[in-house]
Design a protein around this motif. Structure first.
Motif, PDB file in Angstrom:
ATOM      1  N   VAL A   5       4.239   5.026 -11.674  1.00  0.00           N
ATOM      2  CA  VAL A   5       3.222   5.544 -11.033  1.00  0.00           C
ATOM      3  C   VAL A   5       2.301   6.825 -11.646  1.00  0.00           C
ATOM      4  CG1 VAL A   5       2.169   6.331  -9.255  1.00  0.00           C
ATOM      5  CG2 VAL A   5       4.332   5.946  -8.547  1.00  0.00           C
ATOM      6  N   GLY A  32      -1.803   3.655  -8.324  1.00  0.00           N
ATOM      7  CA  GLY A  32      -2.279   4.605  -9.414  1.00  0.00           C
ATOM      8  C   GLY A  32      -3.503   5.059  -9.983  1.00  0.00           C
ATOM      9  N   THR A  58      -6.417   5.221  -8.227  1.00  0.00           N
ATOM     10  CA  THR A  58      -6.133   6.707  -7.341  1.00  0.00           C
ATOM     11  C   THR A  58      -7.021   7.970  -8.963  1.00  0.00           C
ATOM     12  OG1 THR A  58      -4.581   5.876  -5.311  1.00  0.00           O
ATOM     13  CG2 THR A  58      -4.958   8.795  -6.293  1.00  0.00           C
ATOM     14  N   HIS A  92     -10.876   7.227  -8.380  1.00  0.00           N
ATOM     15  CA  HIS A  92     -11.297   7.872  -7.552  1.00  0.00           C
ATOM     16  C   HIS A  92     -11.270   8.852  -7.454  1.00  0.00           C
ATOM     17  CE1 HIS A  92     -11.490   5.806  -3.219  1.00  0.00           C
ATOM     18  NE2 HIS A  92     -11.972   7.048  -2.566  1.00  0.00           N
ATOM     19  N   PRO A 103       3.352  -3.909  -0.141  1.00  0.00           N
ATOM     20  CA  PRO A 103       2.785  -3.730   0.322  1.00  0.00           C
ATOM     21  C   PRO A 103       1.561  -2.806   0.297  1.00  0.00           C
ATOM     22  CG  PRO A 103       4.825  -2.879   1.726  1.00  0.00           C
ATOM     23  CD  PRO A 103       5.178  -3.603  -0.160  1.00  0.00           C
ATOM     24  N   ILE A 104       1.896  -1.456  -0.260  1.00  0.00           N
ATOM     25  CA  ILE A 104       0.951  -0.372  -0.821  1.00  0.00           C
ATOM     26  C   ILE A 104      -0.519  -1.678  -1.560  1.00  0.00           C
ATOM     27  CG2 ILE A 104       1.713  -0.680  -3.400  1.00  0.00           C
ATOM     28  CD1 ILE A 104       0.760   3.069  -1.988  1.00  0.00           C
ATOM     29  N   MET A 161      -2.442  -2.309   1.684  1.00  0.00           N
ATOM     30  CA  MET A 161      -3.097  -1.217   2.141  1.00  0.00           C
ATOM     31  C   MET A 161      -4.721  -0.400   1.083  1.00  0.00           C
ATOM     32  SD  MET A 161      -1.162   2.247   3.221  1.00  0.00           S
ATOM     33  CE  MET A 161      -0.283   1.559   4.790  1.00  0.00           C
ATOM     34  N   MET A 162      -3.881  -0.525   0.259  1.00  0.00           N
ATOM     35  CA  MET A 162      -5.427   0.216  -0.752  1.00  0.00           C
ATOM     36  C   MET A 162      -6.327  -1.020  -1.078  1.00  0.00           C
ATOM     37  SD  MET A 162      -3.270   2.857  -2.660  1.00  0.00           S
ATOM     38  CE  MET A 162      -4.482   3.675  -4.128  1.00  0.00           C
TER      39      MET A 162
END
Lengths: 319, 319
Positions: A219, A249, A252, A255, A274-275, A278-279
């Motif tokens: 990550v 990562g 993020t 972001h 899954p991540i 979710m994102m």
DNA sequence: TTGTAAGCGTTATCAA
DNA sequence: TTGATAACGCTTACAA
């Protein structure tokens, strides 16, 4: 430690009879069976499995070679292998190689010395020739797109998957596409690189070596990626990222850095973890657990086979 | 498959002599040693390790019991174990239990049958009594805060860590604090629950059972947590989250749902994983790899010991 | 239905 | 310095 001989003496039978009840073989009278069973209870007897191995010549132990277990890709593979191994009464011996060839050779040696019956190599560091030399001692299966007569494989066609992902981005208007990978020397990375180059040729696009970023394993490498991107005069508008963890990562970091996704940078991950859901990351679903199962079955099976697994693009919000 | 007898015949010596050169024992003339070495070369000979095991009574195999390898906590533990195992010429046999006691019993059985020399249980499902029954067959070490004379342990003092985290939140003005854990029945969960209750008593706070959320194992459980939070009439203002992966998920969900962090909800994760740094999540650093190493050393060592590892709070932006 | 005895491939003991 | 030979504990022909 009581052994089969002691049991025989206690039960007043021969070792063969004891062995028969131990292995549930027929031709044992109920009376003697009971006597043996009692002796077993009384002594809290249990087999010395090493003697069994020596005698039978196998161990029901399967070796699994992988660089690290924390990595989601290998963890899923391992999970699939573990599940089916359980069903088949196999135990797994783990060889965490960190991509060191010497560790892989350790595994090969164990095969040679008959401590493991067969070997699944999830990511190979040694040469194919070395593998082939050891085929004689037990079955070895590989998780890569290579077709040898003697070695079963389960693999993703990274070339076509990558090519299709690139086409998808192209259709969405991207012409400056970069990608990052784990280690450039890996066989799947080479296929991806080839797909990438063929794609550029097909659409007559300019090749920029800096668009290929390697050594992206964790990550935290996402920060490195974004940092590199920011140094480029002509940064890519889209990125194919090693896996979803790193893609997360990257998202993020973007972001944090105020880079708009997908407008300034489009992202496609791999694995459909899954991540990613979710994102809301667009990704390519790869059935790793199923691959693990298949690898196991190939390892214990008799025939050689080559299984290509099907993947699919999951369209979400990062493209 | 050529064996030691064949070699002896070829080299014109006894099996003992062959065994001596194989094991680099003294008292063998250079001439005979050479003859044996040549025979080994000529036949591509290698030991049958099972015979060695049977003869010696050990296998240099260490069992590792854990619920799943993909989980970052266990992956780190495993990494530590794997690294030091390598140094000590041990191989690891993996028992992925999914918290099923029967799988743990498999491992215990292998210990009994002498296929593994010792066993590291990273997360226990069976009773201590069961463990103790098997101590006789090989060493077993545990990764939990339990002090028995016969069992070495390496552990985090979850009680005090949890208590301190709660105090920290309290000092920051939080009085409505919730937490989530993996499985409530786990021994560390019980310690945390005790710390939580003691904390409430200490500050005379109201106990709300809905503030304890269990079965939080994977990133995707973060959605569930936030969903639950939104149904509460009096939601907590701070959350202690199982681990950083899930904390990252929680932070992401809050983002999606427009919940401000830390103003509306403060978050503390556990483990100090890279993702926590990247997302600027306040967390508690736990040296898992080091714990893994220690567990291994306890397993191969002679004396029983109990090692408490030191953890520390990493203050970042989610509190 | 049962048992004897010969493997399986090492290591270790003891005598030479 | 060397080599018989007896473990190690089990499976499996083969004979009865």
């Amino acid at each position: 430690m009581t052994n089969i001989k002691d049991l025989a003496k206690m039960a007043g039978v021969s070792v063969t009879t004891v062995s028969r009840v131990l292995n549930e073989h027929p031709y044992v009278s109920e009376k003697k069976r009971m006597a043996v069973l009692e002796a077993i209870k009384a002594t809290n007897y249990h087999k010395n499995i090493n003697a069994v191995h020596l005698s039978k010549g196998n161990t029901l132990l399967m070796g699994v070679v992988l660089p690290f277990t924390g990595h989601p890709y290998f963890a899923s593979l391992l999970k699939g292998i573990a599940r089916i191994a359980l069903e088949h009464d196999y135990k797994l011996v783990l060889f965490q190689t960190d991509y060191l060839e010497s560790r892989e050779l350790d595994a090969l040696l164990m095969l040679k010395e008959k401590q493991i019956d067969s070997l699944i190599i999830c990511s190979r560091a040694c040469s194919l020739a070395t593998i082939e030399e050891h085929l004689h001692y037990g079955s070895i299966v590989l998780c890569e797109n290579i077709k040898r007569e003697q070695i079963s494989t389960t693999f993703v066609n990274h070339y076509s998957v990558f090519f299709e992902a690139l086409e998808y981005l192209y259709q969405k208007g991207h012409q400056k596409i970069g990608y990052c990978i784990g280690r450039r020397s890996g066989s799947s990375s080479k296929k991806r690189e080839q797909a990438y180059k063929d794609f550029l040729v097909k659409y007559d696009l300019h090749f920029r070596p800096e668009y290929i970023m390697d050594n992206c394993l964790y990550v935290e490498d996402a920060e490195k990626i974004i940092k590199e991107l920011k140094t480029m005069e002509v940064p890519p508008t889209a990125l194919l990222v090693t896996n979803d963890q790193i893609a997360a990562g990257v998202v993020t970091c973007c972001h944090n850095e105020g880079i708009a996704i997908p407008d300034e940078l489009a992202i496609i991950g791999f694995d459909n973890q899954p991540i990613a859901k979710m994102m809301n990351i667009t990704t390519i679903d790869i059935p790793h657990e199923q691959m693990g199962e298949n690898l196991f079955l190939q390892a214990v099976g008799e025939e050689i086979s080559h299984t290509e697994v099907k993947v699919k693009l999951i369209e979400r919000g990062t493209v």
